[in-house]
Design a protein around this motif. Structure first.
Motif, PDB file in Angstrom:
ATOM      1  N   THR A  91     -48.448  16.560 -52.056  1.00 13.64           N
ATOM      2  CA  THR A  91     -48.545  15.301 -52.800  1.00 13.64           C
ATOM      3  C   THR A  91     -48.856  15.576 -54.266  1.00 13.64           C
ATOM      4  O   THR A  91     -49.731  16.388 -54.581  1.00 13.64           O
ATOM      5  N   VAL A  92     -48.151  14.892 -55.163  1.00 17.52           N
ATOM      6  CA  VAL A  92     -48.414  15.050 -56.593  1.00 17.52           C
ATOM      7  C   VAL A  92     -49.778  14.471 -56.927  1.00 17.52           C
ATOM      8  O   VAL A  92     -50.103  13.340 -56.531  1.00 17.52           O
ATOM      9  N   TYR A  93     -50.591  15.248 -57.651  1.00 16.25           N
ATOM     10  CA  TYR A  93     -51.867  14.726 -58.134  1.00 16.25           C
ATOM     11  C   TYR A  93     -51.634  14.167 -59.534  1.00 16.25           C
ATOM     12  O   TYR A  93     -51.245  14.891 -60.446  1.00 16.25           O
ATOM     13  N   ARG A  94     -51.859  12.866 -59.702  1.00 12.03           N
ATOM     14  CA  ARG A  94     -51.541  12.186 -60.959  1.00 12.03           C
ATOM     15  C   ARG A  94     -52.771  11.749 -61.752  1.00 12.03           C
ATOM     16  O   ARG A  94     -52.628  11.310 -62.891  1.00 12.03           O
ATOM     17  N   GLY A  95     -53.960  11.835 -61.181  1.00 10.81           N
ATOM     18  CA  GLY A  95     -55.125  11.295 -61.865  1.00 10.81           C
ATOM     19  C   GLY A  95     -55.209   9.798 -61.657  1.00 10.81           C
ATOM     20  O   GLY A  95     -54.442   9.213 -60.899  1.00 10.81           O
ATOM     21  N   ILE A  96     -56.134   9.140 -62.353  1.00  6.46           N
ATOM     22  CA  ILE A  96     -56.362   7.721 -62.098  1.00  6.46           C
ATOM     23  C   ILE A  96     -55.305   6.821 -62.723  1.00  6.46           C
ATOM     24  O   ILE A  96     -55.099   5.694 -62.286  1.00  6.46           O
ATOM     25  N   ASP A  97     -54.625   7.288 -63.775  1.00  7.86           N
ATOM     26  CA  ASP A  97     -53.598   6.433 -64.385  1.00  7.86           C
ATOM     27  C   ASP A  97     -52.405   7.235 -64.892  1.00  7.86           C
ATOM     28  O   ASP A  97     -51.730   6.840 -65.839  1.00  7.86           O
ATOM     29  N   GLY A  98     -52.149   8.386 -64.241  1.00  8.09           N
ATOM     30  CA  GLY A  98     -50.973   9.181 -64.589  1.00  8.09           C
ATOM     31  C   GLY A  98     -51.207  10.229 -65.657  1.00  8.09           C
ATOM     32  O   GLY A  98     -50.258  10.890 -66.082  1.00  8.09           O
ATOM     33  N   GLY A  99     -52.439  10.411 -66.080  1.00  2.67           N
ATOM     34  CA  GLY A  99     -52.713  11.348 -67.169  1.00  2.67           C
ATOM     35  C   GLY A  99     -52.945  12.785 -66.748  1.00  2.67           C
ATOM     36  O   GLY A  99     -53.082  13.668 -67.608  1.00  2.67           O
ATOM     37  N   ALA A 100     -52.986  13.077 -65.448  1.00  2.00           N
ATOM     38  CA  ALA A 100     -53.213  14.453 -65.004  1.00  2.00           C
ATOM     39  C   ALA A 100     -52.066  15.353 -65.462  1.00  2.00           C
ATOM     40  O   ALA A 100     -50.912  14.943 -65.482  1.00  2.00           O
ATOM     41  N   GLY A 101     -52.408  16.573 -65.835  1.00  2.00           N
ATOM     42  CA  GLY A 101     -51.383  17.536 -66.235  1.00  2.00           C
ATOM     43  C   GLY A 101     -51.017  17.487 -67.705  1.00  2.00           C
ATOM     44  O   GLY A 101     -50.085  18.184 -68.136  1.00  2.00           O
TER      45      GLY A 101
END
Length: 393
Positions: A220-230
């Motif tokens: 599963t892609v880890y995206r953070g709380i609002d898509g800011g991960a990475g």
């Protein structure tokens, strides 16, 4: 025990955990009649097909079931800062038609999304498929995305795209699920699904015009709380306060080590270089300044990745993008292994992208399939179909 809805039965068959009615009964604990009723709904809807019989050990032969990969097609588009890869794929991931082009993402969302729709129309014709066979659309973009809404959030290199309703725009032409994610996330998912399926934690770093990363944990892609991960490219680097980033800040990793930044640095050094791709051409041609800059940039990225590796402890680190096959990778390895704890790198594989430019469309396809054919989505589609007599998907 797994779920017992019709969508759950499809998931068991699709994953290979159960192949016959009898196996479904054993795995779920459901009665023969209940399994039969739910499978009939899936068969009528086109989600499943019967493919033959298993050898009998004395009783009645069992009919084998499998996911019907001819149930429809998926449209995908992987957008970069200056290029795009579009395709029509069947549900098994086989490419039916594809093309690469160079749209200007700076032209704004309406123009670019209309262009994508036109190209998808043309590719469907090439593939010999109908618009009503489209089951979902997957779109990758070079900016942070709020996955729940499909909207881009404050993208540094996508003027005019902030909070634009991408999903609603695309659904005007194709009223199907539309899923949007960051390009590095989809590349990471593509590499994990197609190349490293047994890796429980994978990190992909894309270095092109900018720098971004995708993280996949347990598939599963880890995206953070609002898509800011990475958002690796906007980590501040000590000692580079005069390097202005495209985001407006100073000292960001992307301002120091991205392909776009290196093109600028090589221009200042006396060799006019217009883009990340042109910088790559200089490296490939053996330009000593370009090679030196590429290795130094890799060291700066490796310095940041040492922290990432110690924090996430991934099994695979993939370097992708324009600089993935240059001296840049040697620089990454050099600093990474110097700075990270030996325990964090002991079982780490550092490699380059095996899928190359196809990583984004493979990941976009996996994203669509994972959502459109998730149990809850299938159950909802079956309910909608039963409420609309004569409609058959």
């Amino acid at each position: 025990m797994p779920g017992t809805s019709a969508g759950d039965l499809l998931k068991l068959i699709k994953s290979g955990q159960a192949r016959t009615r009898g196996e479904l009964q054993r795995v779920t604990g459901l009665s023969r009649s209940t399994v039969g009723t739910r499978l009939d709904r899936l068969l009528r809807g086109g989600y499943l097909r019967e493919t033959g019989v298993n050898e009998s050990s004395g009783g009645r032969p069992s009919i084998r079931l499998e996911f019907n990969d001819e149930h429809g097609v998926v449209l995908v588009a992987a957008l970069g800062a200056g290029d795009a890869h579009l395709a029509v794929l069947d549900l098994a991931g086989r490419t039916l038609a594809e093309e690469r082009a160079d749209p200007r993402i700076a032209d704004g969302p309406a123009a670019v999304l209309d262009w994508i729709g036109d190209r998808h129309d043309a590719l469907l014709t090439v593939a010999g498929r109908r618009p009503d066979e489209v089951r979902g659309i997957g779109l990758g973009v070079p900016g942070p995305v709020d996955f729940a809404t499909g909207r881009v959030r404050q993208p540094p290199i996508m003027p005019g795209w902030d909070d634009y309703p991408i999903v609603e725009h695309q659904r005007r032409r194709y009223p199907v699920p539309v899923l949007v994610d960051n390009d590095a996330n989809l590349m990471a998912l593509g590499e994990q699904v197609a190349v490293h399926p047994d890796c429980p934690a994978l990190v992909l770093v894309k270095v092109a015009t900018g720098i971004g990363a995708g993280v996949v944990v347990d598939g599963t892609v880890y995206r953070g709380i609002d898509g800011g991960a990475g958002d690796l490219g906007h980590i501040r680097m000590h000692g580079y306060d005069t390097f202005r980033c495209m985001c407006g800040s100073y000292g960001c990793l992307a301002a120091v080590a991205s392909g776009g930044a290196l093109a600028q640095q090589l221009t200042v050094a006396g060799t006019p270089t217009a883009s990340s791709r042109e910088f790559l051409d200089r490296v490939t041609a053996g330009d000593p300044d370009a090679r030196r800059l590429a290795r130094t940039a890799g060291q700066r990225v490796g310095e940041v990745l040492a922290t990432v590796v110690c924090l996430l402890n991934p099994g695979v680190l993939v370097i992708a993008g324009d600089l993935a096959e240059t001296h840049f990778v040697a620089g990454v390895r050099e600093l990474l292994y110097q700075r990270a704890l030996p325990r964090a790198t002991q079982r780490l594989t550092v490699t380059t992208s095996r899928l190359g430019e196809r990583a984004g469309i493979v990941g976009a396809h996996a994203m669509v399939i994972g959502n459109v054919y998730a149990p809850e989505a299938v159950n909802r589609q079956l309910s909608e179909a039963s409420a609309a007599p004569g409609r058959r998907r």
